[in-house]
Design a protein around this motif. Structure first.
Motif, PDB file in Angstrom:
ATOM      1  N   LEU A   1       1.525  -1.914   7.606  1.00 15.86           N
ATOM      2  CA  LEU A   1       2.547  -0.898   8.253  1.00 15.86           C
ATOM      3  C   LEU A   1       1.657   0.272   8.743  1.00 15.86           C
ATOM      4  O   LEU A   1       1.111   0.918   8.046  1.00 15.86           O
ATOM      5  N   GLY A   2       1.958   0.475  10.139  1.00 19.70           N
ATOM      6  CA  GLY A   2       1.486   1.503  10.873  1.00 19.70           C
ATOM      7  C   GLY A   2       2.339   2.516  11.643  1.00 19.70           C
ATOM      8  O   GLY A   2       3.596   2.527  11.220  1.00 19.70           O
ATOM      9  N   ASP A   3       1.816   3.198  12.646  1.00 21.16           N
ATOM     10  CA  ASP A   3       2.675   4.268  13.025  1.00 21.16           C
ATOM     11  C   ASP A   3       3.718   3.675  14.054  1.00 21.16           C
ATOM     12  O   ASP A   3       4.675   4.638  14.483  1.00 21.16           O
TER      13      ASP A   3
ATOM     14  N   LEU B   1      -0.669   4.173   7.757  1.00 24.15           N
ATOM     15  CA  LEU B   1      -0.325   5.091   8.379  1.00 24.15           C
ATOM     16  C   LEU B   1      -1.090   6.189   8.880  1.00 24.15           C
ATOM     17  O   LEU B   1      -1.781   6.560   7.723  1.00 24.15           O
ATOM     18  N   VAL B   2      -0.923   6.753   9.949  1.00 21.35           N
ATOM     19  CA  VAL B   2      -1.917   7.943  10.413  1.00 21.35           C
ATOM     20  C   VAL B   2      -1.095   9.170  10.662  1.00 21.35           C
ATOM     21  O   VAL B   2      -1.386  10.434  10.208  1.00 21.35           O
TER      22      VAL B   2
ATOM     23  N   LEU C   1       6.239   9.713  10.786  1.00 23.06           N
ATOM     24  CA  LEU C   1       6.964   9.061   9.568  1.00 23.06           C
ATOM     25  C   LEU C   1       8.095   9.797   9.105  1.00 23.06           C
ATOM     26  O   LEU C   1       9.094   9.477   8.666  1.00 23.06           O
ATOM     27  N   LEU C   2       7.984  11.263   9.098  1.00 22.05           N
ATOM     28  CA  LEU C   2       8.833  11.973   8.369  1.00 22.05           C
ATOM     29  C   LEU C   2      10.054  12.233   9.500  1.00 22.05           C
ATOM     30  O   LEU C   2      11.145  12.202   9.069  1.00 22.05           O
TER      31      LEU C   2
ATOM     32  N   THR D   1      -4.043   7.556   5.776  1.00 20.43           N
ATOM     33  CA  THR D   1      -4.683   8.518   6.445  1.00 20.43           C
ATOM     34  C   THR D   1      -3.845   9.668   6.636  1.00 20.43           C
ATOM     35  O   THR D   1      -4.170  10.638   6.528  1.00 20.43           O
ATOM     36  N   ALA D   2      -2.321   9.431   6.778  1.00 20.31           N
ATOM     37  CA  ALA D   2      -1.487  10.364   6.830  1.00 20.31           C
ATOM     38  C   ALA D   2      -1.421  11.254   5.497  1.00 20.31           C
ATOM     39  O   ALA D   2      -0.699  12.548   5.607  1.00 20.31           O
ATOM     40  N   CYS D   3      -1.763  10.787   4.611  1.00 18.25           N
ATOM     41  CA  CYS D   3      -1.829  11.408   3.105  1.00 18.25           C
ATOM     42  C   CYS D   3      -3.254  11.918   2.989  1.00 18.25           C
ATOM     43  O   CYS D   3      -4.099  11.410   2.273  1.00 18.25           O
TER      44      CYS D   3
END
Length: 235
Positions: A69-71, A91-92, A97-98, A117-119
């Motif tokens: 799952l991506g952006d 996820l970047v 996402l938020l 990557t987002a985390c």
């Protein structure tokens, strides 16, 4: 417990469809079990979309660990969802996402994004540290104040209050070609980015005065221009 050759395992109101290399949610799952299932585990597939998830009208827990799952992810409105686990995906962009979660998952209380990557922690990159991760937590809690657990940690009241105070300034922006100087490529060292948080006019030593005004806060992680040279013993 009900199990079949399609990899579907149903136990009361919990359904698992794990390790089947599926790129989309099989339509038969939603059509057959959508009005029954409250917990759905789709881990260890190759999911790139959540099309079909909206069939699960009563869903309270959704496990999506180890997928693709991506952006571009779109999450349909799931008003009963309380738990969302998305560890080890692609996820970047945390901001994207938020925004989706704020809009479509109003009752979410548990969120886990480790390994994306987002985390920003050790699971998402060797150049991340605890300070990067804490900034991320403040920002997420600022955007999602109902969360009781974020990743592997319980949200404490003191942390929640601090997120209200500073969360708006903790937005993490991943450097892209759009915010690089003309002529730079994706492989170019980001040292070319020039930023100073101080006004051009400096004051005489010993006569420091605070400066108030509007600013745009952009944080690029532990290797930003400011953080690169500041150490704890300098503060």
């Amino acid at each position: 417990m009900e199990s079949n050759t399609d990899g579907i395992v149903l136990c009361d109101n919990q359904l698992s469809f794990i390790g089947q290399e599926a790129e989309t949610v099989p339509g038969i799952i939603g059509r057959k079990y959508g009005k029954l299932v409250t917990r759905l585990d789709l881990s260890f597939n190759n999911l790139r979309t959540l099309n079909g998830i909206n069939s699960f009208e009563l869903l309270e827990e959704l496990i999506l660990d180890n997928n693709q799952l991506g952006d571009d992810l779109e999450i349909p409105p799931l008003p009963h969802l309380k738990t969302l686990s998305m560890n080890k995906n692609k996820l970047v962009s945390l901001e994207k996402l938020l925004e989706v979660i704020c809009k479509n998952l109003p009752n979410l209380t548990f969120l886990s994004m480790l390994g994306n990557t987002a985390c920003p922690n050790e699971l998402s990159g060797n150049d991340q540290d605890e300070e990067d991760y804490q900034r991320y937590r403040y920002y997420v809690l600022y955007k999602l104040p109902k969360l009781k657990f974020l990743d592997s940690r319980q949200v404490k009241e003191a942390e929640r209050q601090e997120a209200k105070r500073v969360g708006v300034f903790m937005k993490v922006v991943t450097p892209t070609l759009d915010n690089m100087k003309p002529g730079l490529s994706a492989d170019t060292d980001y040292d070319g980015f020039k930023y100073t948080p101080l006004p051009n006019d400096t004051t005489t030593p010993g006569k420091h005065r605070g400066t108030f005004g509007e600013c745009r806060y952009v944080y690029y992680g532990k290797h930003s221009e400011g953080n690169r040279f500041i150490r704890n013993n300098h503060l």
